[in-house]
Design a protein around this motif. Structure first.
Motif, PDB file in Angstrom:
ATOM      1  N   GLU A 190       0.756  -1.264  -0.161  1.00 56.87           N
ATOM      2  CA  GLU A 190       0.033   0.036  -0.164  1.00 56.87           C
ATOM      3  C   GLU A 190       1.006   1.173  -0.022  1.00 56.87           C
ATOM      4  N   SER A 191       0.372   2.288  -0.613  1.00 57.15           N
ATOM      5  CA  SER A 191       1.317   3.558  -0.484  1.00 57.15           C
ATOM      6  C   SER A 191       1.084   4.101   0.846  1.00 57.15           C
ATOM      7  N   VAL A 192       1.900   5.168   1.194  1.00 53.82           N
ATOM      8  CA  VAL A 192       1.622   5.603   2.454  1.00 53.82           C
ATOM      9  C   VAL A 192       0.482   6.558   2.533  1.00 53.82           C
ATOM     10  N   ASP A 193      -0.092   6.989   1.713  1.00 56.54           N
ATOM     11  CA  ASP A 193      -1.422   7.801   1.682  1.00 56.54           C
ATOM     12  C   ASP A 193      -2.591   6.811   1.971  1.00 56.54           C
ATOM     13  N   ASP A 194      -2.501   5.550   1.479  1.00 56.56           N
ATOM     14  CA  ASP A 194      -3.597   4.526   1.734  1.00 56.56           C
ATOM     15  C   ASP A 194      -3.486   3.486   2.800  1.00 56.56           C
ATOM     16  N   LEU A 195      -2.507   3.763   3.224  1.00 57.42           N
ATOM     17  CA  LEU A 195      -2.235   2.762   4.682  1.00 57.42           C
ATOM     18  C   LEU A 195      -3.387   2.574   5.551  1.00 57.42           C
ATOM     19  N   GLY A 196      -3.992   1.413   5.590  1.00 54.95           N
ATOM     20  CA  GLY A 196      -5.099   1.158   6.695  1.00 54.95           C
ATOM     21  C   GLY A 196      -6.309   1.381   6.177  1.00 54.95           C
ATOM     22  N   VAL A 197      -6.488   1.676   4.742  1.00 56.14           N
ATOM     23  CA  VAL A 197      -7.760   2.059   4.631  1.00 56.14           C
ATOM     24  C   VAL A 197      -8.767   0.721   4.133  1.00 56.14           C
ATOM     25  N   ARG A 198      -7.918  -0.171   3.248  1.00 53.31           N
ATOM     26  CA  ARG A 198      -8.836  -1.360   2.742  1.00 53.31           C
ATOM     27  C   ARG A 198      -8.167  -2.586   3.456  1.00 53.31           C
ATOM     28  N   LEU A 199      -8.754  -3.771   3.594  1.00 52.88           N
ATOM     29  CA  LEU A 199      -8.157  -5.106   4.087  1.00 52.88           C
ATOM     30  C   LEU A 199      -7.241  -5.461   3.152  1.00 52.88           C
ATOM     31  N   ALA A 200      -5.865  -5.487   3.732  1.00 51.94           N
ATOM     32  CA  ALA A 200      -4.698  -6.085   3.038  1.00 51.94           C
ATOM     33  C   ALA A 200      -4.483  -7.470   3.396  1.00 51.94           C
ATOM     34  N   LEU A 201      -4.073  -8.266   2.390  1.00 47.66           N
ATOM     35  CA  LEU A 201      -3.989  -9.598   2.637  1.00 47.66           C
ATOM     36  C   LEU A 201      -2.673 -10.012   2.345  1.00 47.66           C
ATOM     37  N   PRO A 202      -1.794 -10.937   3.109  1.00 50.67           N
ATOM     38  CA  PRO A 202      -0.669 -11.290   2.296  1.00 50.67           C
ATOM     39  C   PRO A 202      -0.753 -12.389   1.116  1.00 50.67           C
ATOM     40  N   PRO A 203       0.143 -12.344   0.343  1.00 52.08           N
ATOM     41  CA  PRO A 203      -0.336 -13.055  -0.984  1.00 52.08           C
ATOM     42  C   PRO A 203      -0.773 -14.512  -0.838  1.00 52.08           C
ATOM     43  N   PHE A 204      -0.171 -14.987   0.145  1.00 52.63           N
ATOM     44  CA  PHE A 204      -1.015 -16.544   0.213  1.00 52.63           C
ATOM     45  C   PHE A 204      -2.296 -16.521   0.642  1.00 52.63           C
ATOM     46  N   LEU A 205      -3.008 -15.560   1.219  1.00 51.67           N
ATOM     47  CA  LEU A 205      -4.343 -15.463   1.596  1.00 51.67           C
ATOM     48  C   LEU A 205      -5.113 -14.739   0.586  1.00 51.67           C
ATOM     49  N   GLU A 206      -4.524 -14.020  -0.636  1.00 53.03           N
ATOM     50  CA  GLU A 206      -5.297 -13.141  -1.382  1.00 53.03           C
ATOM     51  C   GLU A 206      -6.248 -14.051  -2.195  1.00 53.03           C
ATOM     52  N   ALA A 207      -6.090 -15.256  -2.478  1.00 50.83           N
ATOM     53  CA  ALA A 207      -7.216 -16.089  -3.151  1.00 50.83           C
ATOM     54  C   ALA A 207      -8.433 -16.394  -2.506  1.00 50.83           C
ATOM     55  N   ARG A 208      -8.266 -16.215  -1.038  1.00 46.91           N
ATOM     56  CA  ARG A 208      -9.326 -16.403  -0.340  1.00 46.91           C
ATOM     57  C   ARG A 208     -10.117 -15.179   0.353  1.00 46.91           C
ATOM     58  N   ARG A 209      -9.700 -14.098  -0.602  1.00 50.57           N
ATOM     59  CA  ARG A 209     -10.101 -12.716   0.006  1.00 50.57           C
ATOM     60  C   ARG A 209     -11.887 -12.526   0.224  1.00 50.57           C
TER      61      ARG A 209
END
Length: 325
Positions: free
Chosen positions: A294-313
């Motif tokens: 995430e960019s500094v401006d966007d930190l904490g806005v959306r749910l961030a997932l590590p790559p190994f969990l992205e497919a289960r978003r």
């Protein structure tokens, strides 16, 4: 000048983060962002149990050494306080006027707190969060790294929290904890002071200072703590990079300390160690950091997932309660 072996790890750089448990993550978010003026820099999930939130609060850019994190355990019972537990987390501000401003701010917000007092030669202002997690704001006297101002708070820049101070442990038997801190983690015992009539041993990292200390109080008049909301799960200490983390793995093996092995947490690399009293200490690298996805401006806005969990978003998001930030 003595030359250290190439496998000898560099000294730990101070507190990296502290992770605790919350039974009401929405109220928790309100307290740390609105009351304490920290920034939510990562809205993610517990990587080992992705059905629960894991929130990271820090300075304006998510600098290592400034963040406290919380795992979401809805409706969890409160921690039963006692020994063999991490019993206080401190945040650094600079100067007695800043502490006075904080006391007035907490009064205005209706947050209970103690009187400003001296403990171990430093001014402290004790308080608790919404789950009963024991906290203190301390005057660091200008020592330690300076956090980046958070532009999303009404706390004046000069009064904002600069980062984590020391973490405090309480144990019935000093031996196992002393052994891990000194022989395992190469900390030095710097001094001893009395806290409520009980000896408190201070262990220092790097060049010392309130951002690079662990305080261990020894008392035998309390039962063993039972985990719950308001309790701290672990304290993480700073390792510069992955190369030095490899040296720590070798050193811990040489000294006979079992550990988790290297764990990739996406935002940093970790090793988890448990002492003979059951206290969990993590070693964590400074990078890659929270801006890796995430960019500094966007930190904490959306749910961030590590790559190994992205497919289960989709599944993960469906099981999480809505959290407006």
């Amino acid at each position: 000048m003595t030359t250290l072996p190439t496998r000898w790890p560099a000294p730990l750089g101070g507190l990296h983060h502290v992770s605790a448990l919350s039974a009401d993550i929405a109220a928790n978010h309100d307290f740390y962002t609105r009351s304490l003026g920290l920034r939510l820099v990562k809205k993610t999930v517990n990587q080992d149990s992705p059905g629960m939130y894991h929130l990271f609060y820090a300075d304006g850019v998510g600098s290592p050494g400034t963040d406290m994190t919380f795992f979401d355990f809805p409706r969890a019972a409160r921690e039963h306080r006692g020994v063999d537990a991490i019993t206080r987390t401190t945040f650094r501000v600079t100067g007695a006027p800043a502490l006075s401003a904080w006391a007035a701010r907490l009064d205005d917000l209706g947050v209970p707190h103690g009187e400003i007092h001296v403990r171990d030669g430093r001014l402290h202002l004790d308080l608790e969060d919404v789950d009963g997690t024991r906290l203190s704001l301390i005057d660091d006297g200008g020592e330690g790294p300076r956090g980046e101002p958070n532009p999303h708070t009404d706390v004046p820049d000069d009064d904002q929290i600069q980062g984590l101070g020391y973490s405090a442990f309480t144990v019935a038997d000093l031996g196992p904890t002393h052994d891990l801190l000194t022989r395992g983690l190469n900390l030095e015992e710097a001094r001893v002071y009395a806290l409520d009539g009980h000896p408190t041993h201070v262990y220092g990292m790097a060049d010392g200072g309130p951002h690079a200390e662990l305080h261990v109080t020894v008392r035998n008049d309390l039962p063993r703590a039972k985990p719950g909301a308001g309790g701290v799960h672990h304290v993480a200490l700073r390792v510069h990079d992955q190369e030095d983390m490899a040296r720590w793995l070798l050193h811990l093996a040489d000294q006979g300390f079992g550990n988790s092995g290297l764990v990739d947490r996406h935002y940093f690399r970790s090793i988890y160690i448990k002492d003979g009293n059951g206290l969990v200490i993590e070693l964590a690298t400074d990078g890659p950091g929270f801006t890796t996805d995430e960019s500094v401006d966007d930190l904490g806005v959306r749910l961030a997932l590590p790559p190994f969990l992205e497919a289960r978003r989709a599944t993960i998001e469906a099981h999480l309660r809505p959290l407006t930030v």
